[in-house]
Scaffold this motif. Structure first.
Motif, PDB file in Angstrom:
ATOM      1  N   PHE A  21    -106.747  -7.676 -85.349  1.00 12.71           N
ATOM      2  CA  PHE A  21    -105.378  -6.598 -85.068  1.00 12.71           C
ATOM      3  C   PHE A  21    -104.894  -6.440 -83.813  1.00 12.71           C
ATOM      4  CE2 PHE A  21    -106.534  -4.524 -88.958  1.00 12.71           C
ATOM      5  CZ  PHE A  21    -105.500  -4.181 -89.590  1.00 12.71           C
ATOM      6  N   GLN A  22    -105.742  -6.775 -82.421  1.00 13.61           N
ATOM      7  CA  GLN A  22    -105.339  -6.745 -81.117  1.00 13.61           C
ATOM      8  C   GLN A  22    -104.747  -8.326 -81.110  1.00 13.61           C
ATOM      9  OE1 GLN A  22    -108.141  -5.712 -78.297  1.00 13.61           O
ATOM     10  NE2 GLN A  22    -106.849  -6.112 -76.461  1.00 13.61           N
ATOM     11  N   ALA A  23    -105.022  -9.350 -81.660  1.00  6.77           N
ATOM     12  CA  ALA A  23    -104.241 -10.391 -81.399  1.00  6.77           C
ATOM     13  C   ALA A  23    -103.171 -10.640 -81.828  1.00  6.77           C
ATOM     14  CB  ALA A  23    -105.173 -11.635 -82.194  1.00  6.77           C
ATOM     15  N   ALA A  24    -102.738  -9.865 -83.216  1.00  8.09           N
ATOM     16  CA  ALA A  24    -101.739  -9.798 -83.638  1.00  8.09           C
ATOM     17  C   ALA A  24    -100.551  -8.733 -83.177  1.00  8.09           C
ATOM     18  CB  ALA A  24    -101.703  -9.527 -85.154  1.00  8.09           C
ATOM     19  N   ASN A  25    -100.913  -7.960 -82.381  1.00  6.38           N
ATOM     20  CA  ASN A  25    -100.184  -7.166 -81.503  1.00  6.38           C
ATOM     21  C   ASN A  25     -98.716  -7.423 -81.526  1.00  6.38           C
ATOM     22  OD1 ASN A  25    -100.009  -4.069 -80.564  1.00  6.38           O
ATOM     23  ND2 ASN A  25     -99.483  -5.223 -78.823  1.00  6.38           N
ATOM     24  N   LYS A  64    -111.664   1.947 -93.378  1.00  4.25           N
ATOM     25  CA  LYS A  64    -111.208   1.207 -91.965  1.00  4.25           C
ATOM     26  C   LYS A  64    -109.939   0.709 -91.884  1.00  4.25           C
ATOM     27  CE  LYS A  64    -116.111   1.698 -90.350  1.00  4.25           C
ATOM     28  NZ  LYS A  64    -117.276   0.887 -89.384  1.00  4.25           N
ATOM     29  N   LEU A  65    -109.770  -0.087 -92.809  1.00  3.65           N
ATOM     30  CA  LEU A  65    -108.379  -0.752 -93.004  1.00  3.65           C
ATOM     31  C   LEU A  65    -107.395   0.283 -93.313  1.00  3.65           C
ATOM     32  CD1 LEU A  65    -106.731  -3.043 -92.782  1.00  3.65           C
ATOM     33  CD2 LEU A  65    -107.442  -3.750 -95.163  1.00  3.65           C
ATOM     34  N   LEU A  66    -107.890   1.183 -94.390  1.00  2.00           N
ATOM     35  CA  LEU A  66    -106.685   2.142 -94.700  1.00  2.00           C
ATOM     36  C   LEU A  66    -106.292   3.070 -93.555  1.00  2.00           C
ATOM     37  CD1 LEU A  66    -105.221   3.661 -96.977  1.00  2.00           C
ATOM     38  CD2 LEU A  66    -107.683   5.178 -97.274  1.00  2.00           C
ATOM     39  N   ARG A  67    -107.285   3.463 -92.962  1.00  2.00           N
ATOM     40  CA  ARG A  67    -106.994   4.265 -91.580  1.00  2.00           C
ATOM     41  C   ARG A  67    -106.107   3.440 -90.634  1.00  2.00           C
ATOM     42  NH1 ARG A  67    -110.179   4.983 -85.965  1.00  2.00           N
ATOM     43  NH2 ARG A  67    -108.983   6.688 -85.055  1.00  2.00           N
ATOM     44  N   VAL A  68    -106.136   2.365 -90.260  1.00  2.00           N
ATOM     45  CA  VAL A  68    -105.194   1.521 -89.437  1.00  2.00           C
ATOM     46  C   VAL A  68    -103.670   1.565 -90.200  1.00  2.00           C
ATOM     47  CG1 VAL A  68    -104.604  -0.732 -88.474  1.00  2.00           C
ATOM     48  CG2 VAL A  68    -107.099  -0.020 -88.792  1.00  2.00           C
ATOM     49  N   GLN A 125    -104.125   3.229 -85.733  1.00  2.00           N
ATOM     50  CA  GLN A 125    -105.112   3.017 -84.453  1.00  2.00           C
ATOM     51  C   GLN A 125    -106.546   2.775 -85.170  1.00  2.00           C
ATOM     52  OE1 GLN A 125    -104.604   6.997 -83.031  1.00  2.00           O
ATOM     53  NE2 GLN A 125    -105.945   8.056 -84.319  1.00  2.00           N
ATOM     54  N   TYR A 126    -107.121   2.084 -84.111  1.00  4.17           N
ATOM     55  CA  TYR A 126    -108.791   1.825 -84.676  1.00  4.17           C
ATOM     56  C   TYR A 126    -109.553   1.610 -83.232  1.00  4.17           C
ATOM     57  CZ  TYR A 126    -107.116  -2.446 -82.526  1.00  4.17           C
ATOM     58  OH  TYR A 126    -106.847  -3.730 -81.801  1.00  4.17           O
ATOM     59  N   GLU A 127    -110.857   1.576 -83.673  1.00  5.21           N
ATOM     60  CA  GLU A 127    -111.763   1.225 -82.586  1.00  5.21           C
ATOM     61  C   GLU A 127    -112.437   0.043 -82.559  1.00  5.21           C
ATOM     62  OE1 GLU A 127    -110.412   5.183 -82.884  1.00  5.21           O
ATOM     63  OE2 GLU A 127    -111.995   4.516 -84.204  1.00  5.21           O
ATOM     64  N   ALA A 155    -102.485   0.274 -82.957  1.00  3.51           N
ATOM     65  CA  ALA A 155    -102.050  -0.961 -83.536  1.00  3.51           C
ATOM     66  C   ALA A 155    -100.416  -0.992 -83.791  1.00  3.51           C
ATOM     67  CB  ALA A 155    -102.506  -1.131 -85.042  1.00  3.51           C
ATOM     68  N   ASN A 156     -99.962  -2.110 -83.388  1.00  2.01           N
ATOM     69  CA  ASN A 156     -98.360  -2.243 -83.470  1.00  2.01           C
ATOM     70  C   ASN A 156     -98.515  -3.729 -84.404  1.00  2.01           C
ATOM     71  OD1 ASN A 156     -95.632  -2.610 -83.468  1.00  2.01           O
ATOM     72  ND2 ASN A 156     -95.807  -3.306 -81.352  1.00  2.01           N
ATOM     73  N   VAL A 157     -98.710  -3.529 -85.626  1.00  2.00           N
ATOM     74  CA  VAL A 157     -98.971  -4.497 -86.576  1.00  2.00           C
ATOM     75  C   VAL A 157     -98.352  -4.533 -87.720  1.00  2.00           C
ATOM     76  CG1 VAL A 157    -100.723  -6.257 -87.397  1.00  2.00           C
ATOM     77  CG2 VAL A 157    -101.037  -5.455 -85.252  1.00  2.00           C
TER      78      VAL A 157
END
Length: 340
Positions: free
Chosen positions: A94-98, A117-121, A126-128, A138-140
């Motif tokens: 997720f961070q790599a795909a920002n 957890k994917l549903l929350r993003v 957002q995620y941890e 998350a800007n993805v």
């Protein structure tokens, strides 16, 4: 909007391209569905490269290729000491795909415990990281793909309904190659040119009779199987005329002439072809020269399909799916399974 090079002029494929043009400029999640080898990642890349995130990264993750215990870390990253062996902080996909697109292939294999957890993003953007309490934005854009029937999995309680709806804001279905046969000749030409350049060969002609055989065959491995066939054919061609191996062409011709009739189903034709390829590879399933590679299928998919079609001829009672590196070895008048 100009799309990246996508081969095919059939009505079925042009309908897919129309959908790609519509959804590319949006930010919504896309669910790409289709059989193995139909080009789901190619379509996902086309959506990314035709949309507002085209200058951002395109990051892929095959959910079936990573053990469930490691998948959360692959998605979200982890902190040092988050688990045994976590000696340094890592970034997840997720961070790599920002700022770009995250392509989640084989989404149907995402473990149930990770689905919330994917549903929350998707819902909150957002995620941890694993082992951290710090929230990351998350800007993805997420594009998911599967060859499974996700709705059936929802009904069977093996996939969350709320996640399914979040992923399938814009569902996109890819037709199998057997339903767009008119696209076979341009695909053959494209792959011949591509592999000729890679192998420094000059192949200037593709015989009409070869094209006719390829058009009549039903391609259970779809475009990936066709691509593998053309790569092998270019490799063994000594001159300017494409010359597939006669034995392999005969297998395709037999499968094509055994196409479904009133008394034969598509499964019958597929079974006949898979058995023919297994015989040609001396019943080797895996490896670079095995039946799975020739069919353009993952080894596990071929084993599953063999099990479904009853291709086991296995008096010993062994289960195909339980064999990691299965090799079928003909023995007398029967075939027995051995682990390679």
């Amino acid at each position: 909007m100009k799309l990246p090079e996508l081969i095919g002029s059939s009505a079925r494929f042009q309908s897919v391209l129309d959908d790609v043009r519509v959804v590319a400029s949006a930010e919504c999640a896309v669910l790409v569905q289709g059989e193995t080898g139909t080009g789901k990642e190619v379509i996902a890349r086309a959506i990314h490269e035709s949309g507002p995130r085209q200058k951002g990264p395109f990051v892929g993750l095959n959910c079936a290729a990573i053990p469930g215990a490691l998948l959360e870390s692959e998605l979200f990253g982890h902190e040092r000491g988050a688990f045994t062996g976590a000696v340094a902080q890592t970034t997840g996909r997720f961070q790599a795909a920002n700022g770009g697109t995250l392509f989640l292939d084989e989404i149907g294999d995402l473990p149930l415990e990770l689905q919330p957890k994917l549903l929350r993003v998707l819902q909150e953007q957002q995620y941890e990281r694993l082992g951290s309490t710090r929230t990351i934005q998350a800007n993805v854009r997420v594009i998911a793909a599967t060859n499974q029937d996700l709705w059936r999995m929802v009904e069977e309680k093996s996939f969350r309904a709320d996640l399914y709806y979040r992923l399938s804001v814009f569902p996109l279905s890819l037709p199998p190659l057997r339903e767009r046969r008119e696209d076979v000749p341009p695909l053959v030409n494209y792959f011949v040119r591509r592999f000729s350049r890679q192998m420094n060969k000059s192949i200037e002609h593709i015989p009409d009779e070869v094209i006719e055989v390829l058009k009549s065959y039903h391609w259970p491995g779809n475009i990936r199987e066709l691509q593998n066939f053309i790569e092998r054919s270019v490799l063994v061609t000594p001159g300017p005329v494409l010359s597939p191996r006669i034995a392999e062409l005969k297998v395709l011709m037999h499968a094509a002439t055994s196409a479904p009739t009133q008394t034969q189903t598509l499964s019958d034709a597929e079974r006949s072809h898979i058995v023919g390829v297994l015989k040609e590879t001396n019943w080797v399933i895996g490896g670079r020269n095995g039946a799975a590679a020739r069919l353009g299928l993952p080894r596990t998919t071929l084993i599953s399909r063999m099990q479904k079609l009853g291709i086991s001829n296995n008096p010993g009672g062994l289960h195909l799916a339980s064999l990691e590196g299965a090799t079928l070895v003909p023995h007398r008048n029967e075939s027995q399974l051995l682990a390679s």
